[in-house]
Write a protein that holds these residues in place. Structure first.
Motif, PDB file in Angstrom:
ATOM      1  N   SER A 149      51.720  36.187  46.085  1.00 17.74           N
ATOM      2  CA  SER A 149      52.345  36.957  47.164  1.00 17.74           C
ATOM      3  C   SER A 149      53.846  36.710  47.234  1.00 17.74           C
ATOM      4  CB  SER A 149      51.687  36.623  48.508  1.00 17.74           C
ATOM      5  OG  SER A 149      51.910  35.259  48.856  1.00 17.74           O
ATOM      6  N   PRO A 205      43.291  45.146  42.086  1.00 11.94           N
ATOM      7  CA  PRO A 205      44.274  44.790  43.116  1.00 11.94           C
ATOM      8  C   PRO A 205      43.723  43.833  44.158  1.00 11.94           C
ATOM      9  CG  PRO A 205      44.261  47.162  42.707  1.00 11.94           C
ATOM     10  CD  PRO A 205      43.067  46.602  41.993  1.00 11.94           C
ATOM     11  N   ASP A 206      44.569  42.873  44.526  1.00 17.08           N
ATOM     12  CA  ASP A 206      44.266  41.933  45.614  1.00 17.08           C
ATOM     13  C   ASP A 206      43.068  41.034  45.327  1.00 17.08           C
ATOM     14  OD1 ASP A 206      46.378  43.057  47.161  1.00 17.08           O
ATOM     15  OD2 ASP A 206      45.048  44.692  47.758  1.00 17.08           O
ATOM     16  N   ARG A 207      42.822  40.795  44.057  1.00 19.35           N
ATOM     17  CA  ARG A 207      41.798  39.832  43.646  1.00 19.35           C
ATOM     18  C   ARG A 207      42.422  38.867  42.647  1.00 19.35           C
ATOM     19  NH1 ARG A 207      37.770  44.702  42.342  1.00 19.35           N
ATOM     20  NH2 ARG A 207      36.931  45.106  44.432  1.00 19.35           N
ATOM     21  N   SER A 238      47.361  41.504  40.965  1.00 20.29           N
ATOM     22  CA  SER A 238      46.474  40.390  41.317  1.00 20.29           C
ATOM     23  C   SER A 238      47.021  39.610  42.507  1.00 20.29           C
ATOM     24  CB  SER A 238      46.302  39.451  40.122  1.00 20.29           C
ATOM     25  OG  SER A 238      45.713  40.116  39.031  1.00 20.29           O
ATOM     26  N   SER A 239      46.130  39.040  43.280  1.00 18.54           N
ATOM     27  CA  SER A 239      46.523  38.232  44.437  1.00 18.54           C
ATOM     28  C   SER A 239      46.919  36.826  44.036  1.00 18.54           C
ATOM     29  CB  SER A 239      45.381  38.173  45.444  1.00 18.54           C
ATOM     30  OG  SER A 239      44.202  37.658  44.823  1.00 18.54           O
TER      31      SER A 239
END
Length: 296
Positions: free
Chosen positions: A142, A223-225, A260-261
């Motif tokens: 992030s 996304p976001d994994r 990716s997160s």
């Protein structure tokens, strides 16, 4: 009551299996079997990869996915909502301990089942022991990731010989013969054209003189994994110069661009050099994890 069934999939089912495995990846959960593990295994081809998989279902619902990474190692991921389900755990236990070819034959075996709480409890009650410790590591994506400090390029099929030579040097440490080169290059191109590579990138790192010194492949789960690094290598003759840290930065940046997160990796705890390299690149070690081992 819906029963649990075990099957060996066909190659045509791999995209569906990959999508399910993607959906189980979470920063709040364990680093268990990842789609990138299937992607790296797919060096062998789509059909051999399918034949190495074991899929447990509740009716039509995929409840657990296992990869036989060799004859005596099963790497398992379970639907997080079913990690404490006794019916599923009991059936997997039965399939794992059966003296048949469904999963393992008789003799020594190792099960990697991070997050499969009930299954691990049942196998430990049967006398399965803890295996060698592994360190799982993760970097939050992030926030901005540092520049690697070396030139890094995305490796394409034309770079297969260079990429594979670095990997061979790092992990084999023996001469890379013409036959080895041809076989490994063919397998690497098989992986790149396989069912999991659409969410992956392979990278090459170069020193100041333009010499390729490091290589890695990263695998997004969407996304976001959490994305996975598998593998990461520094040429044996170039180790000790910070290139492992540099390519670890590059891997994180690549996964960040893929949405990716976090960037995740696991390494044997005994490989202190790898743990140190990742730590220096901002990867935070988690608690040590151990597979379960049944002695022969």
């Amino acid at each position: 009551m819906t029963t649990v069934s075990l099957s060996v999939p066909q190659a045509a089912e791999l995209p569906e299996i990959g999508a399910v495995l993607d959906s189980w990846q979470s920063d709040s959960g364990p680093l268990h079997l990842h789609t990138g593990d299937l992607g790296w295994y797919s060096l062998r081809g789509a059909q051999p990869t399918a034949q190495a998989l074991r899929v447990w279902r509740f009716g039509e619902h995929i409840a657990a996915i296992g990869l036989l990474d060799g004859e005596d190692l099963l790497r398992l991921s379970i639907d997080p909502d079913l990690s404490d389900d006794d019916t599923l755990a009991q059936q997997i236990e039965s399939d794992v301990i059966a003296a048949s070819t469904a999963v393992f034959g008789p003799g020594a075996a190792v099960l990697e089942a991070r997050g499969a709480i009930r299954l691990c409890d049942r196998l430990q009650a049967r006398g399965w022991d803890a295996d060698e410790p592994w360190t799982t590591m993760s970097r939050d994506l992030s926030l901005p990731v540092e520049d690697p400090g070396i030139r890094v390029e995305i490796a394409e099929s034309d770079d297969a010989e260079v990429w594979t030579a670095i990997h061979w040097s790092a992990f084999r440490g023996v001469p890379y013969t013409a036959d080895d080169r041809q076989r490994f290059v063919e397998r690497w191109n098989e992986m790149m054209s396989g069912p999991f590579y659409s969410q992956a990138q392979s990278l090459l790192g170069y020193d100041d003189s333009g010499l390729p010194v490091a290589a890695t492949t990263v695998w997004s789960a969407g996304p976001d994994r959490p994305g996975l690094i598998e593998p990461l290598a520094v040429d044996r003759d170039q180790q000790g110069h910070g290139y492992g840290k540099a390519i670890a930065f590059a891997a994180a940046r690549s996964l960040q661009r893929l949405g990716s997160s976090s960037a995740a990796v696991a390494t044997p705890s005994a490989n202190t050099a790898a743990v140190a390299a990742y730590t220096s690149a901002g990867y935070v070690p988690g608690a040590e994890v151990r597979d379960l081992r049944r002695d022969g």
